[in-house]
Design a protein around this motif. Structure first.
Motif, PDB file in Angstrom:
ATOM      1  N   GLY A  36      53.069 -27.227  -2.819  1.00  0.00           N
ATOM      2  CA  GLY A  36      52.619 -26.521  -1.901  1.00  0.00           C
ATOM      3  C   GLY A  36      52.493 -27.241  -0.397  1.00  0.00           C
ATOM      4  N   PRO A  37      52.754 -26.020   0.684  1.00  0.00           N
ATOM      5  CA  PRO A  37      52.549 -26.915   1.961  1.00  0.00           C
ATOM      6  C   PRO A  37      51.267 -27.509   2.297  1.00  0.00           C
ATOM      7  CG  PRO A  37      53.251 -24.531   2.152  1.00  0.00           C
ATOM      8  CD  PRO A  37      53.019 -24.734   0.793  1.00  0.00           C
ATOM      9  N   SER A  38      50.117 -26.945   1.457  1.00  0.00           N
ATOM     10  CA  SER A  38      48.862 -27.656   1.628  1.00  0.00           C
ATOM     11  C   SER A  38      48.910 -29.019   1.018  1.00  0.00           C
ATOM     12  CB  SER A  38      47.652 -26.780   1.176  1.00  0.00           C
ATOM     13  OG  SER A  38      47.816 -26.609  -0.307  1.00  0.00           O
ATOM     14  N   ALA A  39      49.907 -29.285  -0.158  1.00  0.00           N
ATOM     15  CA  ALA A  39      49.849 -30.502  -0.788  1.00  0.00           C
ATOM     16  C   ALA A  39      50.478 -31.498   0.297  1.00  0.00           C
ATOM     17  CB  ALA A  39      50.723 -30.358  -1.991  1.00  0.00           C
ATOM     18  N   GLN A  40      51.560 -30.862   1.139  1.00  0.00           N
ATOM     19  CA  GLN A  40      51.997 -31.588   2.045  1.00  0.00           C
ATOM     20  C   GLN A  40      51.421 -31.994   3.210  1.00  0.00           C
ATOM     21  OE1 GLN A  40      55.798 -29.955   3.709  1.00  0.00           O
ATOM     22  NE2 GLN A  40      56.033 -31.686   5.250  1.00  0.00           N
ATOM     23  N   ARG A  41      50.356 -31.279   3.646  1.00  0.00           N
ATOM     24  CA  ARG A  41      49.220 -31.733   4.588  1.00  0.00           C
ATOM     25  C   ARG A  41      48.311 -32.690   4.098  1.00  0.00           C
ATOM     26  NH1 ARG A  41      49.487 -26.008   5.420  1.00  0.00           N
ATOM     27  NH2 ARG A  41      47.432 -25.836   4.099  1.00  0.00           N
TER      28      ARG A  41
END
Length: 822
Positions: A36-41
């Motif tokens: 997910g995008p939050s994992a990338q952040r």
């Protein structure tokens, strides 16, 4: 978050919430199949870089945890792991692994968040739990209809159980409570409506009432109200914060009460007012009623009794103003708490004891209930018991607690100091008035030259004394000395200085000095006293003293006066015209810079002369000319009685406190009738002595004073003989019938006669001795042309006064006849 711009960092969602946490999906081999995008952040890897890779590559150090095994289990696990960021740094994270159904093709969902962020969120959650369960701040939630929805543990304890009030209106919580803060709506419903409508919080309102869990004690809360809104901004209701500040509020009230007491109690220097001030300050905050009992000695300004039985001989103070003030006697039995308090010097708490003798008992005539609680506090100062203060509570059921007892003792101590100061002031004021009365003329002497009226108004109305003085001094030859003076300043020092100067003026006046000579000698004396050569605390540098001295002769109608810096007198003649005296004042006393000059003025019979000090004509709002015009207008009524003229003059003064002492001396001149004076000029011939005796005998006979002939002839013989023997030129014999018989012999010599004791073999030297023995007073006065020796002979009271007055016309003829024979 836009609705709370000052609370942007406040977020009560868990960092492991799916909407916020870094989320990845693993298969049963531990490979990443979802990113997910939050994992990338959180870790910096993009989805292309992470998908298909083993999740173990993201761990910072090898771990015994087999992700593939975890993914195959059916239980969720939460662990703390050190993860490797794409740029190489370590991210310590809280990780939750949740297994999925086998049919989905994925084995588990992994959610991670920074460990510090999770710990911060947990602390906020713990804080909310503490507010709900442990905080002393009461939290209560109301819906939009102002009905109770929820309350924390503190609110639950105050209400004795929140469940019984859930769904009820806010007014049901404290039905008898009230807001005591100002500048806000006084009603709780109005406060809540305002917050719900406007969204503006109301903070720090003070609310007073009795909690259902503690109905016997009055509490004070600090309350704040805030609106609750949902995510769309729609009102959900409001919540109330309440903190019990009873102890702090009462401490603040006690402090403010002491501040008020320091400003008000004892400020009046009056025993009665001080007692009333104590009651005014303590009611109703500390007590519903305050009673003050004092011994009569304290009220009168005397020392309080030290050996009298406690509780006996006291007077109760009533009234708030001097007009309504009155006292009633009270007496307490030896076993009463009042007597115990007076005997021990300590405060005593009582319930509803029977009243003292002279006071209504537990029920008054109207059947009202006795006080719930009483506190008896002795009024102590300097180890002396001045009286007793009783604090009573009638409507307030709370007993006097330890803090309130301490407060009552402090108030009683302040009142005792004020009462003692007032007592001492009363004593000193009485002493000052005695001093003033002793320094000013008590009774004006009887004399025939003038009628007199006066007024004295000290500027210091509290002490009642000042630096002004006046005097009327009988002089020889039926003359009278008139003086008025002013010592700059007020109070005891000015009064003491005034007394010394008045006595000095009287002493110098009796030497028959003319006004200018008298002021010259007085000027030297004041200059000497003004020298700073003493440490008595009374000499405050150079004194500023003004004085006016005048001599009026009722025979000639001539008045001579001189001024040392004092306003000149004003004269209203018999026709009613008023004019200031043509007198230029000399310098004030003590300067010694210019000589003083005499001014002579002939006054008609019945003229009114006004002698005054600055306070009669000066005022802050007006110049001195306006004051002089005001006094002159009053003097146009000179035919009125002098007492009425004095009242008119003082009533014309501007209202308000006096700037300076005001002294007014009014005299109405009188002329002696021609029949009361006989003059005889005698040549310098010893043979004229016998002629003087004969003519004296005839004159006394015409006056009806034949009984005085022998004494008068002897005195006249000695005085005429002395004048002829020691003077050159003629001598003048004058007889004056006034309140006494005056015999005067004037000659052109300036040598002073001396009274001496003649020896047995001396042929002379006994004349003045005989004159002194035969007369009630005698003396010498000097004039520009010589001197006059005079003697006064008392007229017996049993002589027919009417006969003497009826013979006035024949006396006048006799006088002219005597002059012709001479």
């Amino acid at each position: 978050m836009g609705r709370f711009p000052h609370a942007a960092n406040v977020d009560f969602h868990s960092p492991l919430d799916p909407s916020k946490a870094a989320t990845a999906v693993l298969d049963d081999q531990g490979r990443i199949v979802g990113w997910g995008p939050s994992a990338q952040r959180l870790l910096g890897h993009s989805a292309d870089e992470a998908l298909g890779q083993s999740a173990a590559r993201l761990l910072e150090t090898p771990s015994g945890l087999r992700l593939s095994a975890v993914c195959k289990t059916r239980q969720s696990r939460s662990v703390v792991m050190d993860l490797r960021h794409r740029d190489g740094h370590t991210v310590r994270a809280a990780v939750t692994i949740s297994p999925l159904s086998r049919r989905s093709g994925a084995a588990a969902v992994v959610m991670a968040a920074e460990l510090d962020t999770l710990r911060s969120w947990e602390a906020q959650l713990a804080m909310l739990q503490g507010l709900a369960t442990e905080s002393p701040v009461g939290l209560t939630i109301f819906d939009t209809d102002r009905r109770v929805v929820w309350g924390n543990v503190s609110t639950d304890l105050e209400l004795g159980g929140i469940a019984q009030y859930t769904g009820r209106s806010a007014a049901d919580l404290f039905p008898e409570g009230e807001f005591i803060s100002r500048h806000h709506p006084p009603d709780e419903d109005q406060v809540m409506d305002h917050v719900l409508t406007t969204g503006e919080p109301i903070i720090g309102m003070h609310y007073r009432g009795r909690a259902p869990a503690d109905p016997g004690r009055e509490h004070v809360w600090s309350c704040s109200y805030h609106r609750l809104v949902d995510a769309r901004g729609e009102p959900l209701g409001l919540f109330e914060e309440s903190l019990d500040i009873t102890d702090q509020y009462r401490a603040q009230e006690r402090l403010s009460l002491l501040v008020r007491a320091g400003k008000r109690v004892g400020a009046s220097l009056d025993v009665r007012r001080t007692a009333a001030e104590l009651a005014d300050v303590a009611v109703p905050q500390l007590a519903d009623e305050v009673l003050v009992d004092l011994p009569p000695a304290v009220i009168e300004g005397r020392q309080p009794p030290t050996r009298s039985a406690p509780g006996h001989g006291l007077l109760r103070m009533h009234g708030r103003t001097p007009e309504e003030f009155w006292t009633s006697p009270v007496s307490y039995p030896p076993a009463s708490p009042q007597a115990m308090s007076l005997a021990t010097g300590r405060c005593v708490v009582g319930g509803a004891p029977p009243g003292p003798a002279g006071e209504v008992g537990p029920l008054d005539e109207a059947g009202a209930a006795a006080p719930h609680s009483c506190l008896f506090v002795p009024l102590l100062t300097r180890e002396a018991v001045l009286g007793l203060a009783t604090f009573r509570r009638n409507s307030n059921p709370d007993p006097f607690g330890p803090e309130e007892q301490t407060l009552a003792v402090e108030l009683a101590e302040r009142a005792a100091v004020g009462i003692d100061n007032a007592r001492q002031y009363t004593s000193q004021h009485a002493a000052a008035l005695v001093l003033q009365r002793s320094l000013l003329p008590r009774h004006l002497p009887q004399q025939s030259a003038v009628d007199v009226a006066y007024r004295y108004l000290p500027a210091d109305s509290r002490v009642g004394v000042g630096g002004d003085w006046f005097d009327v001094i009988p002089l020889s030859g039926a003359r009278v000395g008139l003086t008025v003076g002013d010592v700059v300043g007020h109070g005891m020092h000015a009064a003491a200085t005034m007394g010394r100067l008045r006595a000095t003026v009287r002493t110098l006046a009796l030497l028959d000095l003319d006004p200018a000579e008298l002021l010259t000698r007085l000027d030297d004396l004041v200059a000497q006293e003004s020298e700073p050569d003493g440490d008595d605390g009374l000499s405050g540098g150079a004194m500023v003293v003004t004085c006016l001295y005048a001599i009026y002769d009722p025979v000639s109608g001539r008045c001579v006066w001189a001024s040392a810096g004092h306003p000149p007198p004003m004269v209203a003649d018999a026709s009613g015209s008023v004019a200031a005296s043509p007198l230029t004042p000399g310098p004030p006393l003590g300067l010694g810079v210019l000589p003083y000059e005499n001014v002579e003025l002939d006054l008609s019979d019945g003229s009114v002369v006004a002698f005054f000090t600055d306070g009669v004509v000066e005022d802050r709002g007006q110049d001195i000319d306006s004051g002089i015009d005001r006094l002159a207008e009053v003097l146009t009524w000179q035919r009125c009685p002098l007492e009425e003229l004095c009242d008119r003059a003082l009533s014309a003064l501007p209202p308000g406190p006096q700037v300076d002492d005001a002294t007014l001396l009014l005299v109405r001149t009188r002329r002696l009738d021609a029949g009361q004076v006989a003059d005889l000029e005698l040549p310098s011939d010893p043979a004229m002595v016998a002629r003087a005796r004969t003519l004296t005998e005839h004159q006394l006979g015409s006056w009806g004073l034949s009984e005085l002939s022998f004494t008068a002839e002897l005195v006249v013989s000695e005085l005429v003989t002395n004048g002829i023997r020691h003077a050159t030129g003629p001598v003048v014999l004058r007889l004056i019938r006034d309140r006494c018989l005056l015999c005067e012999v004037s000659d052109g010599a300036h040598t002073a006669p001396h009274l001496r004791r003649a020896r047995r073999d001396d042929e002379g030297g006994r004349g003045l001795f005989l004159v002194a023995q035969m007369s009630q007073r005698w003396g010498t006065r000097y004039t520009s042309s010589g001197k006059t020796i005079w003697a006064e002979l008392a007229i017996p009271k049993d002589l027919d006064q009417d006969q003497g007055h009826d013979a006035a016309s024949s006396a006048a003829r006799g006088s002219r006849r005597l002059a012709g024979h001479a």
